[in-house]
Design a protein around this motif. Structure first.
Motif, short mmCIF file in Angstrom:
data_model
loop_
_atom_site.label_atom_id
_atom_site.label_comp_id
_atom_site.label_asym_id
_atom_site.label_seq_id
_atom_site.Cartn_x
_atom_site.Cartn_y
_atom_site.Cartn_z
N SER A 184 111.19 -18.35 -12.55
CA SER A 184 111.24 -17.86 -13.94
C SER A 184 110.87 -16.39 -14.03
CB SER A 184 110.27 -18.67 -14.79
OG SER A 184 108.94 -18.34 -14.42
N ASP A 185 111.31 -15.76 -15.12
CA ASP A 185 110.92 -14.38 -15.39
C ASP A 185 109.40 -14.24 -15.45
OD1 ASP A 185 113.47 -13.49 -15.47
OD2 ASP A 185 113.55 -13.08 -17.62
N ALA A 186 108.74 -15.27 -16.00
CA ALA A 186 107.28 -15.20 -16.14
C ALA A 186 106.63 -14.99 -14.78
CB ALA A 186 106.76 -16.48 -16.79
N THR A 187 107.21 -15.57 -13.72
CA THR A 187 106.66 -15.39 -12.38
C THR A 187 106.73 -13.92 -11.95
OG1 THR A 187 107.37 -17.61 -11.79
CG2 THR A 187 106.89 -16.11 -9.97
N LEU A 217 96.39 -15.86 -11.29
CA LEU A 217 97.17 -15.60 -12.50
C LEU A 217 98.11 -16.78 -12.77
CD1 LEU A 217 98.26 -11.87 -11.91
CD2 LEU A 217 96.15 -12.72 -12.96
N VAL A 218 98.04 -17.32 -13.99
CA VAL A 218 98.93 -18.40 -14.40
C VAL A 218 99.63 -17.97 -15.69
CG1 VAL A 218 99.13 -20.88 -14.84
CG2 VAL A 218 97.14 -20.01 -13.62
N ALA A 219 100.93 -18.21 -15.76
CA ALA A 219 101.69 -17.85 -16.97
C ALA A 219 101.50 -18.90 -18.05
CB ALA A 219 103.18 -17.71 -16.63
N LEU A 220 101.34 -18.45 -19.29
CA LEU A 220 101.20 -19.40 -20.41
C LEU A 220 102.58 -19.74 -20.96
CD1 LEU A 220 98.03 -17.96 -22.14
CD2 LEU A 220 98.23 -20.06 -20.80
#
Lengths: 257, 324
Positions: free
Chosen positions: B17-20, B93-96
């Protein structure tokens, strides 16, 4: 099916929020507290489950200003019992609240075991954690969050978790479990004030003394302030007619009208 | 090893994903700031072929098993806890996002680490890490400094540009052993949404409504404006939850991301979950009676007049302009 619903009070952000004199917290003096929005959805989902499959719904909340109104409202909506946990402390962070619940629930009469513990998947002040997974971990129960629908089935539950684009992921969860609800199948039901008043007369809120839970890590807020973006919107002044005229200009200039 | 940064990669429906990539961009800054390495945890089934996309990282912890094919936080948090035990990163770091949300909550609880949530920025500040966190639906921001390690940061989408974290490469791969323990949570299937009558991601103009619209009856007003401007009506979560609009019209975290030429935000407060779905629109005009509504921090133009008065006036004028 025995269901616990955890309800939490949060500031009503429709009102103006101010930073307290310490510069690192919210000024709570003039704030109205309301039930956390997704907790209200968790209650609705619990009531739907009870209507569909039978069982009991118990609303549980930590002591907080105006929480009695919320618990009586839950009773008026159809919850069987309402329980208030007293003495856990004021303005607890989410992780601390999870700790108090984890410390208190197992020894609080017959609240546990429950088949399902439902609560909202997030709150607007969840700075140090989310309640559902923190509690699930402390109680050693499985957890799924962002759930929109729960269907019990042979000692398990099918839950529908929301993904982007309206896609749902169906998961099978062993019970008992803690579920973080995003939105119930239907909007939370409305209950007339008269019915809440009637609940206040006929029903009682049970109280339970808080028991200490596990130690939780913490950190301090250095500073709290209203966002100060560099490029905030250009505000259009004037009455509605003037605003409409200016918007038309903006759209015409850009070839959007 | 203690100054390494560990990023939770997320894959969904076959891709990273983009969030990554956003987290990789942010993680690289932090790792460089500490003089540590940027490491990634990647779990899935048949995802080893995606490692080459994670070139921004120095190394990748790779966990592959059929049970890891779809997002599920219990199994992942157990594996990540083992990685953290041995590698001792400074921060995680974790994406919400909906894919990683459960992991953001469960992981810190499992390893007894602090979670600093709703971060729109994370930066090295001397020996500490400073985060800026969006609270109260975007109406307040808290600055937090943490010295504990490890600490988990829940990072809002958009904290960095995805392109800044996208680079091909061949990071060192460390394979993780995955046991076949019976999972308490098992993925069954995806249920696709019913196709809507309109694809709002393909519209040049969107008239988006929120709680401030006050009722389903006023959707007609939004429809009329959208019709005049040649667009469609969409909404924030409350408008969909209330049944004013179908799910296919939802913009934001559980809905779709849109980038129209014009986005009218009518009675929308602008919580982070909504902003992530529309903040890249070319022109955003917001009408909300609350002068502190966070939508004004993302909009180009705004008004605090009553939308139920502005929109009829706007319809009248726009009709005149078009007619004239």
């Amino acid at each position: 099916m025995k269901i616990l619903v955890l309800l939490k009070m949060v500031p009503d952000i429709v009102e103006e929020l101010e930073v307290a004199a310490d510069g690192r917290s919210l000024d709570l003096d003039f704030l109205r507290l309301i039930v956390n929005e997704s907790d209200d959805h968790a209650l609705e989902e619990a009531l739907i489950l009870k209507e569909r499959h039978g069982g009991t719904v118990t609303a549980v909340a930590l002591e907080a200003p105006d929480v009695d109104d919320v618990l009586f409202t839950a009773l008026a909506k159809g919850a069987d019992r309402a329980v208030k946990i007293e003495g856990g402390g004021d303005n607890l962070s989410t992780r601390r609240a999870a700790g108090v619940l984890a410390g208190t629930l197992p020894g609080a009469g017959d609240l546990l075991p429950a088949d399902l513990i439902l609560t909202g998947c997030q709150a607007i002040d969840d700075l140090d954690g989310f309640l559902a997974p923190a509690l699930a971990q402390a109680l050693g129960l499985p957890y799924v969050g962002l759930v929109g629908r729960v269907a019990p089935q042979d000692g398990k539950a099918l839950v529908a978790k929301e993904f982007a684009g309206g896609v749902l992921g169906e998961y099978e969860v062993s019970l008992p479990a803690v579920i973080g609800v995003q939105g119930a199948e239907k909007p939370p039901r409305y209950v007339p004030v008269a019915k809440v008043r009637a609940a206040m007369k006929s029903a009682e809120i049970e109280t339970v003394a808080a028991a200490p839970g596990p130690e939780v890590p913490s950190f301090d807020i250095e500073e709290m302030l209203k966002p100060q973006p560099a490029d905030r919107a250009e505000m259009i002044e004037g009455d509605p007619e003037a605003v409409a005229a200016r918007i038309c200009e903006i759209l015409s200039e850009r070839g959007l009208l | 090893m203690a100054d390494n940064v560990l990023v939770m990669a997320e894959t969904w429906r076959g891709g990273i994903s983009d969030a990554t990539f956003e987290l990789l961009a942010l993680g690289r800054e932090l790792a460089d700031g500490f003089g540590g390495k940027l490491e990634v945890f990647l779990a899935g089934d048949g995802v080893s072929g995606l490692v080459g996309e994670l070139g921004a990282a120095d190394s990748v912890y790779l966990a592959e098993a059929p049970a890891l094919a779809e997002p599920e936080a219990g199994g992942r948090s157990r594996l990540v806890a083992e990685v953290i035990e041995t590698s001792g990163p400074r921060c995680v770091l974790v994406a919400l996002t909906n894919v990683s949300w459960d992991l953001a909550g469960l992981l810190p609880a499992r390893i007894g680490a602090p979670l600093v949530n709703f971060c729109r920025n994370v930066a090295v500040a001397g020996d500490e890490i400073e985060a800026t966190c969006v609270l109260y639906g975007g109406k307040m921001e808290a600055t937090v400094k943490v010295s504990a390690a490890p600490v988990v940061f829940g990072v809002l989408p958009g904290a960095r540009s995805a392109d800044a974290g996208r680079s091909a490469g061949s990071p060192e791969v460390k394979d993780l052993a995955v046991d076949g323990a019976q999972a308490a949570v098992a993925f069954l299937r995806y249920v696709e949404p019913e196709a809507g009558d309109v694809d709002i991601t393909q519209q040049d103009t969107l008239v988006s409504v929120g709680r401030g619209l006050q009722g389903a009856a006023n959707v007609d007003l939004a429809e009329e404006l959208a019709g005049l401007l040649g667009g469609a009506v969409c909404g924030s979560r409350p408008a969909i939850d209330q049944g004013w609009l179908p799910l296919s019209r939802q913009v934001g975290k559980s809905g779709v991301t849109v980038k129209p030429r014009l986005y009218f935000a009518l009675g929308i407060s602008g919580a982070p979950e909504h902003l992530e779905g529309m903040r890249d629109s070319e022109l955003i005009i917001a009408i909300n009676t609350d002068p502190d509504a966070p939508i004004f921090n993302a909009a180009h133009f705004g008004s605090t007049e009553d939308l139920l008065e502005v929109v009829p006036a706007l319809i009248e004028r726009a009709a005149e302009v078009k007619g004239g």
